[in-house]
Design a protein around this motif. Structure first.
Motif, PDB file in Angstrom:
ATOM      1  N   LEU A  46     112.829  -3.541  67.860  1.00 48.70           N
ATOM      2  CA  LEU A  46     113.496  -2.329  68.354  1.00 48.70           C
ATOM      3  C   LEU A  46     114.175  -2.568  69.704  1.00 48.70           C
ATOM      4  O   LEU A  46     115.243  -2.018  69.972  1.00 48.70           O
ATOM      5  CB  LEU A  46     112.493  -1.181  68.477  1.00 48.70           C
ATOM      6  N   ARG A  47     113.553  -3.368  70.557  1.00 51.84           N
ATOM      7  CA  ARG A  47     114.130  -3.623  71.881  1.00 51.84           C
ATOM      8  C   ARG A  47     115.435  -4.396  71.811  1.00 51.84           C
ATOM      9  O   ARG A  47     116.224  -4.377  72.743  1.00 51.84           O
ATOM     10  CB  ARG A  47     113.114  -4.359  72.764  1.00 51.84           C
ATOM     11  N   GLN A  73     118.325   5.306  68.845  1.00 54.16           N
ATOM     12  CA  GLN A  73     118.085   6.752  68.813  1.00 54.16           C
ATOM     13  C   GLN A  73     118.706   7.383  67.579  1.00 54.16           C
ATOM     14  O   GLN A  73     118.115   8.263  66.950  1.00 54.16           O
ATOM     15  CB  GLN A  73     118.623   7.406  70.086  1.00 54.16           C
ATOM     16  N   ASN A  74     119.897   6.908  67.206  1.00 53.51           N
ATOM     17  CA  ASN A  74     120.561   7.412  66.006  1.00 53.51           C
ATOM     18  C   ASN A  74     119.733   7.096  64.766  1.00 53.51           C
ATOM     19  O   ASN A  74     119.524   7.951  63.901  1.00 53.51           O
ATOM     20  CB  ASN A  74     121.965   6.817  65.902  1.00 53.51           C
ATOM     21  N   ALA A  87     116.651   9.305  64.609  1.00 53.08           N
ATOM     22  CA  ALA A  87     116.978  10.674  64.203  1.00 53.08           C
ATOM     23  C   ALA A  87     117.166  10.752  62.687  1.00 53.08           C
ATOM     24  O   ALA A  87     116.680  11.681  62.038  1.00 53.08           O
ATOM     25  CB  ALA A  87     118.232  11.153  64.923  1.00 53.08           C
ATOM     26  N   ILE A  88     117.846   9.769  62.124  1.00 49.22           N
ATOM     27  CA  ILE A  88     118.047   9.744  60.671  1.00 49.22           C
ATOM     28  C   ILE A  88     116.706   9.552  59.963  1.00 49.22           C
ATOM     29  O   ILE A  88     116.415  10.228  58.971  1.00 49.22           O
ATOM     30  CB  ILE A  88     119.058   8.644  60.272  1.00 49.22           C
ATOM     31  N   LEU A  89     115.873   8.656  60.487  1.00 52.01           N
ATOM     32  CA  LEU A  89     114.550   8.426  59.902  1.00 52.01           C
ATOM     33  C   LEU A  89     113.735   9.717  59.912  1.00 52.01           C
ATOM     34  O   LEU A  89     113.117  10.086  58.902  1.00 52.01           O
ATOM     35  CB  LEU A  89     113.817   7.324  60.671  1.00 52.01           C
ATOM     36  N   GLU A  90     113.758  10.421  61.036  1.00 53.44           N
ATOM     37  CA  GLU A  90     113.022  11.687  61.129  1.00 53.44           C
ATOM     38  C   GLU A  90     113.554  12.706  60.121  1.00 53.44           C
ATOM     39  O   GLU A  90     112.779  13.398  59.455  1.00 53.44           O
ATOM     40  CB  GLU A  90     113.104  12.249  62.548  1.00 53.44           C
ATOM     41  N   THR A  91     114.866  12.802  59.980  1.00 55.64           N
ATOM     42  CA  THR A  91     115.478  13.723  59.013  1.00 55.64           C
ATOM     43  C   THR A  91     115.006  13.400  57.598  1.00 55.64           C
ATOM     44  O   THR A  91     114.641  14.292  56.829  1.00 55.64           O
ATOM     45  CB  THR A  91     117.019  13.629  59.095  1.00 55.64           C
ATOM     46  N   TYR A  92     115.017  12.125  57.247  1.00 56.89           N
ATOM     47  CA  TYR A  92     114.560  11.707  55.907  1.00 56.89           C
ATOM     48  C   TYR A  92     113.076  12.026  55.705  1.00 56.89           C
ATOM     49  O   TYR A  92     112.654  12.481  54.634  1.00 56.89           O
ATOM     50  CB  TYR A  92     114.797  10.222  55.697  1.00 56.89           C
TER      51      TYR A  92
END
Length: 86
Positions: free
Chosen positions: A60-61, A69-70, A73-78
């Motif tokens: 991730l680093r 961050q994008n 956000a997509i992972l959280e939405t899914y």
């Protein structure tokens, strides 16, 4: 004329040999570095750290903050869509 051709063949062969030897040296260095990295992970594991999570953090680093961050956000939405989180 054949001497010129022969000399250029010898130069090309020498250049090829040098390139191959350089790659071989770099491969040895790469193996040494890989062994060093493995030792650090073993040390971390012996200290009680979760190596799998450490590897994820290192991955991730490497990603620019905006891209990360994008993706998060997509992972959280899914995950919300699949009922994995509220």
């Amino acid at each position: 004329m054949s001497t010129i051709g022969h000399n250029s063949d010898a130069v090309a062969a020498d250049q090829l040999r040098l390139l191959i030897e350089r790659v071989e040296r770099l491969e040895e260095e790469k193996k040494g570095i890989a062994d060093d990295i493995k030792d650090v992970y073993l040390e971390a594991k012996a200290t009680g750290y979760d190596v799998k999570i450490m590897r994820q953090i290192i991955r991730l680093r490497k990603i620019p903050a905006d891209d990360r961050q994008n993706a998060e956000a997509i992972l959280e939405t899914y995950m919300i869509a699949l009922g994995m989180i509220e």
